[in-house]
Design a protein around this motif. Structure first.
Motif, mmCIF file in Angstrom:
data_model
loop_
_atom_site.group_PDB
_atom_site.id
_atom_site.type_symbol
_atom_site.label_atom_id
_atom_site.label_comp_id
_atom_site.label_asym_id
_atom_site.label_seq_id
_atom_site.Cartn_x
_atom_site.Cartn_y
_atom_site.Cartn_z
ATOM 1 N N ARG A 169 11.114 5.610 8.601
ATOM 2 C CA ARG A 169 10.235 4.506 8.232
ATOM 3 C C ARG A 169 9.130 5.002 7.323
ATOM 4 O O ARG A 169 8.845 6.194 7.237
ATOM 5 N N ARG A 181 7.374 -6.040 11.536
ATOM 6 C CA ARG A 181 6.986 -4.872 10.750
ATOM 7 C C ARG A 181 5.794 -5.127 9.839
ATOM 8 O O ARG A 181 5.451 -4.297 9.008
ATOM 9 N N THR A 186 5.143 3.581 6.451
ATOM 10 C CA THR A 186 4.110 2.586 6.739
ATOM 11 C C THR A 186 3.063 2.590 5.641
ATOM 12 O O THR A 186 2.530 3.640 5.285
ATOM 13 N N THR A 236 8.654 0.349 4.687
ATOM 14 C CA THR A 236 9.379 -0.431 5.693
ATOM 15 C C THR A 236 8.445 -1.205 6.605
ATOM 16 O O THR A 236 8.877 -2.140 7.278
ATOM 17 N N ASN A 237 7.182 -0.809 6.652
ATOM 18 C CA ASN A 237 6.179 -1.447 7.501
ATOM 19 C C ASN A 237 4.881 -1.577 6.721
ATOM 20 O O ASN A 237 4.536 -0.680 5.936
ATOM 21 N N LEU A 257 10.327 -8.144 4.632
ATOM 22 C CA LEU A 257 10.042 -7.356 5.817
ATOM 23 C C LEU A 257 10.138 -8.219 7.067
ATOM 24 O O LEU A 257 9.807 -9.414 7.040
#
Length: 377
Positions: free
Chosen positions: A115, A206, A117, A170-171, A202
């Motif tokens: 992932r 998330r 962020t 991804t977040n 998304l």
């Protein structure tokens, strides 16, 4: 440091032009109607702007020539401009982005296994004056526009693609500079773009909004959104929270917890993430852990313990590691999912509570650089 990624955009700021990054799908549909176009044009524009990151109307080849011509007359795409780009030893990457009017914000990308962020800002500075936060020491300048908020996601995606290392967002967490709920009008459409399948796509799980507890807008968010929610708690009683998070004097814990219960009711199968910064000798005792466990009883919860990240002039020290571990075990025994956040990006002032760093200094230094330079919570 590396050079900032180039884009195909020329910054414009002509009176009467709408910045298309300010518009979510509903906003683009209204624009299409004003231009006497069908609603599906909004989806086409979303894909060009946010998925393909194309900002030159002439390259939007499935739009008619007439529509492209009208867009050139009435619209523009204007992004934050990178002035500093630095990567931490642990892979965390921080950008300082310049905005109109001589302001600047910080945006941080935190890579983890499987992932990535992105921590985005919602205001220039912050008015809430939380005593453990570096951003609060800067004071408040202004709210960001929707374009300036979603532009951070746009910019990060573009910069990460240019790296060629396969890293991507991804977040997204709205816990950078500023209090998101104090800028509700701009934040809500930005989050809608983040979850729109034709923009960033998304999952709502998330995208996380972190708030210190502006209760009226938290209740409004429960009516209009179902993204994830994190609450900056930091104390288990009103007396201590009044000191650490001064907005508590206006919206005390009883009101805040009622609004959080409403949010959970409106978003089934969700839980609140409670952020709790660990301050040595202030809020980290056994009695504080016991109070916290009682306070949150009955609310689906995850508790995130955050080691305090120091900054110049800070009045606090971080709780010792053994104290944080004891506090965590106490909460776990009470039945709460409890994690200790691993500090990331501390060597580039990219860790939680450190954002703002040397923004003003970097903007002042920009002419000496001769143009663009580079550099979870």
């Amino acid at each position: 440091m590396t050079s900032a990624p180039a884009t195909d955009i020329t910054a414009r700021d002509e009176p009467g032009r709408v910045n298309l990054l300010d518009l979510d799908r509903a906003g683009l549909q209204r624009l299409a109607a004003d231009l006497e176009e069908k609603p599906f044009r909004a989806v086409q524009l979303l894909k060009w702007l946010h998925q393909r990151r194309v900002t030159d109307f002439e390259r939007m080849t499935d739009l008619s020539k007439a529509l492209r011509s009208r867009l050139r007359e009435c619209a523009e795409v204007r992004l934050p401009r990178p002035v500093f780009d630095q990567e931490s030893r642990d892979g965390t990457r921080k950008w300082v982005l310049a905005l109109d009017g001589g302001n600047a914000i910080e945006t941080v990308f935190i890579p983890e296994n499987g992932r990535g962020t992105l921590c985005v800002s919602s205001q220039v500075g912050c008015a809430l004056d939380c005593t453990f936060c570096s951003t609060a020491q800067q004071g408040f300048n202004r709210n960001l526009t929707t374009a300036e908020i979603i532009g951070q996601v746009w910019f990060a995606e573009d910069a990460l693609a240019a790296e060629g290392r396969g890293r991507r967002v991804t977040n997204v967490v709205l816990m950078g500079m500023g209090e998101p709920l104090a800028n509700y009008r701009s934040v809500l459409p930005a989050t809608r773009l983040m979850v729109d399948q034709h923009a960033y796509g998304l999952s709502r799980r998330r995208v996380t909004l972190s708030t210190s507890g502006l209760v009226p807008n938290l209740r409004r968010l429960a009516e209009e959104s179902d993204i994830s929610l994190a609450v900056s708690l930091h104390a288990p009683n009103d007396a201590l929270r009044d000191e650490i998070v001064p907005v508590n004097r206006r919206y005390p814990l009883a009101e805040l917890l009622d609004a959080c219960r409403l949010y959970v009711e409106r978003t089934p199968h969700r839980r609140i993430t409670w952020e709790y910064v660990m301050l040595d000798g202030v809020n980290d005792g056994d009695r504080h852990a016991a109070e916290l466990a009682r306070l949150l009883e009955g609310i689906p919860s995850k508790i995130n313990l955050i080691p305090f990240n120091p900054f110049p002039g800070a009045r606090y020290r971080c709780s010792p590691a053994e104290r944080i571990e004891r506090f965590s075990r106490q909460l776990q025994r009470a039945g709460y999912i409890t994690t200790v956040r691993r500090t990331r990006g501390e060597d580039i002032d990219g860790a939680c509570g450190q954002l703002v760093g040397q923004v003003d200094d970097r903007i002042r230094r920009r002419p000496r650089w001769g143009g663009m330079e580079e550099s979870r919570p």
